[in-house]
Design a protein around this motif. Structure first.
Motif, mmCIF file in Angstrom:
data_model
loop_
_atom_site.group_PDB
_atom_site.id
_atom_site.type_symbol
_atom_site.label_atom_id
_atom_site.label_comp_id
_atom_site.label_asym_id
_atom_site.label_seq_id
_atom_site.Cartn_x
_atom_site.Cartn_y
_atom_site.Cartn_z
ATOM 1 N N VAL A 69 -40.069 23.613 11.867
ATOM 2 C CA VAL A 69 -40.180 24.076 13.177
ATOM 3 C C VAL A 69 -39.340 25.275 13.209
ATOM 4 O O VAL A 69 -38.318 25.311 12.442
ATOM 5 C CB VAL A 69 -40.239 23.129 14.101
ATOM 6 C CG1 VAL A 69 -41.439 22.073 14.088
ATOM 7 C CG2 VAL A 69 -38.949 22.432 13.951
ATOM 8 N N PHE A 70 -39.248 25.803 14.346
ATOM 9 C CA PHE A 70 -38.228 27.076 14.520
ATOM 10 C C PHE A 70 -37.067 26.159 15.301
ATOM 11 O O PHE A 70 -35.939 26.464 14.788
ATOM 12 C CB PHE A 70 -38.995 28.022 15.571
ATOM 13 C CG PHE A 70 -37.758 28.896 15.826
ATOM 14 C CD1 PHE A 70 -37.405 29.800 15.063
ATOM 15 C CD2 PHE A 70 -37.409 29.313 17.187
ATOM 16 C CE1 PHE A 70 -36.181 30.550 15.647
ATOM 17 C CE2 PHE A 70 -36.723 30.033 17.658
ATOM 18 C CZ PHE A 70 -35.978 30.926 16.705
ATOM 19 N N MET A 71 -37.111 25.537 16.282
ATOM 20 C CA MET A 71 -36.266 24.872 17.030
ATOM 21 C C MET A 71 -36.720 23.651 17.434
ATOM 22 O O MET A 71 -37.672 23.307 17.857
ATOM 23 C CB MET A 71 -35.491 25.841 17.989
ATOM 24 C CG MET A 71 -36.453 26.182 19.277
ATOM 25 S SD MET A 71 -35.658 27.151 20.451
ATOM 26 C CE MET A 71 -36.932 27.429 21.545
ATOM 27 N N VAL A 72 -35.650 22.644 17.562
ATOM 28 C CA VAL A 72 -35.559 21.273 18.317
ATOM 29 C C VAL A 72 -34.905 21.222 19.336
ATOM 30 O O VAL A 72 -33.730 21.501 19.478
ATOM 31 C CB VAL A 72 -35.507 20.223 17.459
ATOM 32 C CG1 VAL A 72 -35.536 18.820 18.074
ATOM 33 C CG2 VAL A 72 -36.506 20.023 16.067
ATOM 34 N N ILE A 73 -35.316 21.228 20.703
ATOM 35 C CA ILE A 73 -34.625 21.057 21.692
ATOM 36 C C ILE A 73 -34.549 19.471 22.274
ATOM 37 O O ILE A 73 -35.785 19.063 22.557
ATOM 38 C CB ILE A 73 -35.186 21.959 22.951
ATOM 39 C CG1 ILE A 73 -35.321 23.262 22.443
ATOM 40 C CG2 ILE A 73 -34.536 21.743 24.366
ATOM 41 C CD1 ILE A 73 -35.991 24.351 23.668
ATOM 42 N N GLY A 74 -33.358 19.038 22.282
ATOM 43 C CA GLY A 74 -33.197 17.626 22.888
ATOM 44 C C GLY A 74 -32.621 17.633 24.280
ATOM 45 O O GLY A 74 -31.487 18.133 24.621
ATOM 46 N N ILE A 75 -33.260 17.241 25.152
ATOM 47 C CA ILE A 75 -32.940 17.165 26.608
ATOM 48 C C ILE A 75 -32.110 15.888 26.896
ATOM 49 O O ILE A 75 -32.758 14.696 26.922
ATOM 50 C CB ILE A 75 -33.954 17.354 27.582
ATOM 51 C CG1 ILE A 75 -34.754 18.572 27.156
ATOM 52 C CG2 ILE A 75 -33.413 17.453 28.963
ATOM 53 C CD1 ILE A 75 -35.994 18.807 28.028
ATOM 54 N N ASN A 76 -30.741 15.911 27.149
ATOM 55 C CA ASN A 76 -30.106 14.670 27.353
ATOM 56 C C ASN A 76 -30.321 14.042 28.511
ATOM 57 O O ASN A 76 -30.424 14.809 29.714
ATOM 58 C CB ASN A 76 -28.579 14.931 27.270
ATOM 59 C CG ASN A 76 -27.715 13.851 27.465
ATOM 60 O OD1 ASN A 76 -28.521 12.627 26.952
ATOM 61 N ND2 ASN A 76 -26.774 14.059 28.013
ATOM 62 N N THR A 77 -30.922 12.711 28.774
ATOM 63 C CA THR A 77 -31.253 12.017 29.884
ATOM 64 C C THR A 77 -30.733 10.607 29.798
ATOM 65 O O THR A 77 -30.297 10.025 28.974
ATOM 66 C CB THR A 77 -32.805 11.953 30.060
ATOM 67 O OG1 THR A 77 -33.185 11.776 31.318
ATOM 68 C CG2 THR A 77 -33.541 11.325 29.032
ATOM 69 N N ALA A 78 -30.749 10.067 30.850
ATOM 70 C CA ALA A 78 -30.480 8.594 31.096
ATOM 71 C C ALA A 78 -31.599 7.636 31.627
ATOM 72 O O ALA A 78 -32.539 8.231 32.061
ATOM 73 C CB ALA A 78 -29.370 8.507 31.957
ATOM 74 N N PHE A 79 -31.344 6.303 31.823
ATOM 75 C CA PHE A 79 -32.304 5.665 32.261
ATOM 76 C C PHE A 79 -32.570 5.932 33.753
ATOM 77 O O PHE A 79 -33.933 5.694 34.141
ATOM 78 C CB PHE A 79 -31.925 4.152 32.034
ATOM 79 C CG PHE A 79 -31.869 3.469 30.498
ATOM 80 C CD1 PHE A 79 -33.160 3.363 29.919
ATOM 81 C CD2 PHE A 79 -30.763 3.381 29.916
ATOM 82 C CE1 PHE A 79 -33.448 3.051 28.453
ATOM 83 C CE2 PHE A 79 -30.900 2.832 28.745
ATOM 84 C CZ PHE A 79 -32.093 2.822 28.052
ATOM 85 N N SER A 80 -31.857 6.360 34.383
ATOM 86 C CA SER A 80 -31.872 6.336 35.855
ATOM 87 C C SER A 80 -32.283 7.775 36.190
ATOM 88 O O SER A 80 -32.346 8.087 37.424
ATOM 89 C CB SER A 80 -30.264 5.960 36.430
ATOM 90 O OG SER A 80 -29.385 6.874 36.183
ATOM 91 N N SER A 81 -32.594 8.563 35.350
ATOM 92 C CA SER A 81 -32.878 10.094 35.599
ATOM 93 C C SER A 81 -34.448 10.008 35.723
ATOM 94 O O SER A 81 -34.818 11.425 35.278
ATOM 95 C CB SER A 81 -32.201 10.826 34.582
ATOM 96 O OG SER A 81 -30.804 10.773 34.795
ATOM 97 N N ARG A 82 -35.152 9.503 35.932
ATOM 98 C CA ARG A 82 -36.785 9.713 36.273
ATOM 99 C C ARG A 82 -37.004 10.804 36.718
ATOM 100 O O ARG A 82 -38.037 11.794 36.493
ATOM 101 C CB ARG A 82 -37.371 8.426 36.381
ATOM 102 C CG ARG A 82 -38.957 8.468 36.699
ATOM 103 C CD ARG A 82 -39.815 8.836 35.277
ATOM 104 N NE ARG A 82 -41.081 9.364 35.402
ATOM 105 C CZ ARG A 82 -42.004 8.426 35.583
ATOM 106 N NH1 ARG A 82 -41.844 7.337 34.990
ATOM 107 N NH2 ARG A 82 -43.467 8.930 35.393
#
Length: 428
Positions: free
Chosen positions: A130-143
């Protein structure tokens, strides 16, 4: 008849004296005739110098005046000066030949060991290019934050799959696991993932083999057997540095991307501008892109961003080395692979963005300071968009993200967004 005289006898008292006298005379005589080897060597070298001087003096067959002697010395100096560049050139050629041989060897080892690393990290299935992988940092409480991102800049459903297949852009919320196995928090994430299919659950992978390393294409590569142990990453605020390492390790094992991007879930991103920005750096092997900063090292306890290891950075009041702010940054494939392979021995500081910057100190990495990756929220990003300079990412510095992002990110998207079709029209 005359009587005969008997010969006079030498007194016994004189015999020792006569012996000592003869011994002394013998030593004196030997010293005059015998010369030590060191003296012989000195005499020979002295005679050589005299012969060389004689040859120089007799070279023209006449006695030289002081002016002529100066001319001779000048010619000798000129000769040395003329020869010197050739010697330097010879050394340069030799160095280039050595570097070329080392480069060829490194390239061969890179091709060999890169395939070994890939097969080790992902033995079950081949990695997707693929060209790029974007990882969005999140937490359990961030629905609610995740839902606000899905409603604005992140495609959903079939569009998310199509974006990956057509443009090679992978977007996932990255999250680990709770401290308790199969807890209600983990089950909630599993349920959400079943609905949206946009999560990347983080698993640490490390070798249980002996601690031997070999320097291969500027990173350490275990030379013993690659027996990997998979361990779930446990979520926690003080585990952000570990989470960053685990994200790159997990992403590298799953996708063969040109770039890997980390972004927080309270930041607005224009995907088309991000792809265009990274595309300008595709030909560079090791790039680290973001808004570079150098904040103060906080030694006081009980303050935000306190650095327990402040003493490592010199005197009190010093600043950190340059590093990208943690809201969003991108690194190239080689750097992500480096982190993945060496994660057990990469040091973690209190702040995640400082940790990432420290891992690249001492490596041949190009730091790219792109201020379009840290625009402010409206009116800042709006003015830039109206001027034709659309931002890559927008957030509020005071909140280290968009303040009250659940509600405000929609406003940012309306006033600073590039349009839903921009990413599809981007040429990669």
């Amino acid at each position: 008849m005359k009587s005969q005289r008997s010969p006079r006898k030498i007194s016994l008292k004189w015999i020792p004296f006569i012996c000592i006298s003869f011994f002394t005379l013998g030593i004196l005589f030997s010293n005059r005739l015998w010369v030590s080897p060191e003296s012989n060597g000195q005499l020979l070298s002295q005679r050589r110098r005299e012969q060389e001087l004689q040859i120089v003096s007799d070279d023209s067959g006449t006695k030289k005046t002081p002016a002529q002697h100066n001319d001779v010395m000048g010619e000798v100096l000129k000769t040395h000066e003329a020869i010197q560049p050739y010697r330097s050139l010879d050394k340069s050629v030799a160095m280039l030949e050595m570097q070329l041989a080392a480069s060829r060897s490194s390239q061969e080892m890179e091709n060999l060991d890169a395939s070994r690393v890939v097969s080790t990290l992902a033995p079950d299935q081949p990695r997707k290019k693929v060209f790029m992988v974007i990882g969005i940092n999140t937490a359990f409480s961030s629905r609610r934050r995740r839902d606000s991102v899905r409603e604005t800049w992140m495609p959903q459903g079939d569009k998310l799959i199509q974006l990956e297949r057509v443009k090679g852009i992978v977007i996932r919320f990255m999250i680990g696991h709770s401290a308790t196995s199969s807890s209600i928090l983990d089950r909630a994430i599993d349920s959400e993932d079943a609905q949206h299919k946009d999560f990347l659950r983080l698993v640490r992978q490390h070798s249980c083999s002996s601690f031997g390393y070999s320097y291969v294409f500027w990173h350490f590569l275990p030379i013993s057997s690659f027996n990997l142990i998979k361990q779930e990453h446990v979520e926690g605020y003080h585990e952000l540095s570990a989470k960053t390492k685990t994200f790159f390790s997990t992403a590298v094992a799953k996708w063969d991307a040109e770039f890997y991007v980390k972004v927080d879930d309270d930041v607005h991103v224009n995907l088309g501008m991000l792809a265009t920005t990274l595309g300008r750096h595709r030909s560079k092997p090791r790039v680290y892109i973001g808004c570079m900063k150098s904040g103060p090292v906080l030694s006081q306890k009980n303050v935000k961003y306190h650095e327990p290891e402040y003493w490592k950075f010199g005197e009190e009041g010093n600043k950190y080395f340059r590093h990208a702010t943690g809201q969003i940054y991108a690194i190239s494939k080689d750097l992500a692979t480096y982190i993945s392979i060496n994660q057990p021995i990469l040091h973690k500081y209190a702040n995640e963005d400082v940790s990432l910057g420290s891992w690249f100190i001492g490596l041949e990495v190009e730091h790219i300071d792109d201020r379009n990756m840290c625009c402010g929220t409206p009116p800042d990003c709006e003015w830039k968009a109206q001027a034709g300079n659309v931002c890559v990412a927008s957030f509020d510095w005071t909140c280290s993200g968009i303040c009250k992002s659940v509600d405000k990110i929609k406003i940012v998207h309306e006033r600073c967004g590039e349009g839903d079709d921009a990413v599809w029209n981007t040429l990669l």
